[in-house]
Design a protein around this motif. Structure first.
Motif, short mmCIF file in Angstrom:
data_model
loop_
_atom_site.label_atom_id
_atom_site.label_comp_id
_atom_site.label_asym_id
_atom_site.label_seq_id
_atom_site.Cartn_x
_atom_site.Cartn_y
_atom_site.Cartn_z
N ARG A 153 12.41 9.92 39.29
CA ARG A 153 12.45 8.92 40.28
C ARG A 153 14.02 9.00 40.66
NH1 ARG A 153 8.68 4.42 40.05
NH2 ARG A 153 9.96 3.90 38.01
N GLU A 154 14.50 9.14 42.09
CA GLU A 154 15.71 8.69 42.58
C GLU A 154 15.91 7.53 43.24
OE1 GLU A 154 18.27 11.71 45.83
OE2 GLU A 154 16.16 11.88 45.73
N GLY A 155 17.04 6.83 43.24
CA GLY A 155 17.38 5.88 43.99
C GLY A 155 17.84 6.20 45.44
N VAL A 156 17.44 5.60 46.49
CA VAL A 156 17.65 6.22 47.73
C VAL A 156 18.58 5.03 48.48
CG1 VAL A 156 16.68 6.51 50.19
CG2 VAL A 156 15.59 7.21 48.01
N ALA A 157 18.24 3.79 48.66
CA ALA A 157 18.97 2.68 49.15
C ALA A 157 18.74 1.44 48.57
CB ALA A 157 18.85 2.91 50.46
N THR A 158 19.68 0.59 48.75
CA THR A 158 19.74 -0.87 48.04
C THR A 158 20.39 -1.70 49.11
OG1 THR A 158 19.88 -2.10 46.33
CG2 THR A 158 21.60 -0.46 46.52
#
Length: 124
Positions: A45-50
């Motif tokens: 799983r990859e973090g996209v935006a926060t």
């Protein structure tokens, strides 16, 4: 009931746009870090935006300039506007809740509440 519910996924041609929404319920949405992650089968799983409660934002390099994260605390809703979509953006997108009163972060262990995911498919 504490939960997150994503919507807005779908199929689009390369270069197109989609807006994802994540409706939060059962807790004080306004004080928590929120984020979008994505996952392709067989990959991590990859973090996209926060975005945090102070509206600080962090983006993955792969989406900078194309994706915009935002939140509407009055509606308990998180958004991800995705423009100039590429086939590599194809994935299941998840919204997630991080820590309260904290800096924006894409550190996955900090996220303990997840939605069910919404599929985004970009064709070439």
């Amino acid at each position: 009931q504490v939960q997150l519910a994503e919507s807005g996924g779908g199929s689009v041609q390369a270069g197109g746009s989609l807006r994802l929404s994540c409706r939060a319920s059962g807790y004080d949405f306004s004080v928590y870090v929120m984020a979008w992650f994505r996952q392709v089968p067989g990959k991590e799983r990859e973090g996209v935006a926060t975005i945090n409660n102070g509206l600080s934002k962090i983006y993955a390099d792969s989406v900078k300039g194309r994706f915009t994260i935002s939140r509407d605390n009055a509606k308990n809703t998180l958004y991800l506007q995705m423009n100039s979509l590429k086939p590599d953006d194809t994935a299941t997108y998840y919204c997630a809740r991080g820590r309260s009163w904290s800096p924006a972060s894409l550190n996955e262990p900090e996220f303990t509440l997840w939605g069910q995911g919404t599929q985004v498919t970009v064709s070439s």
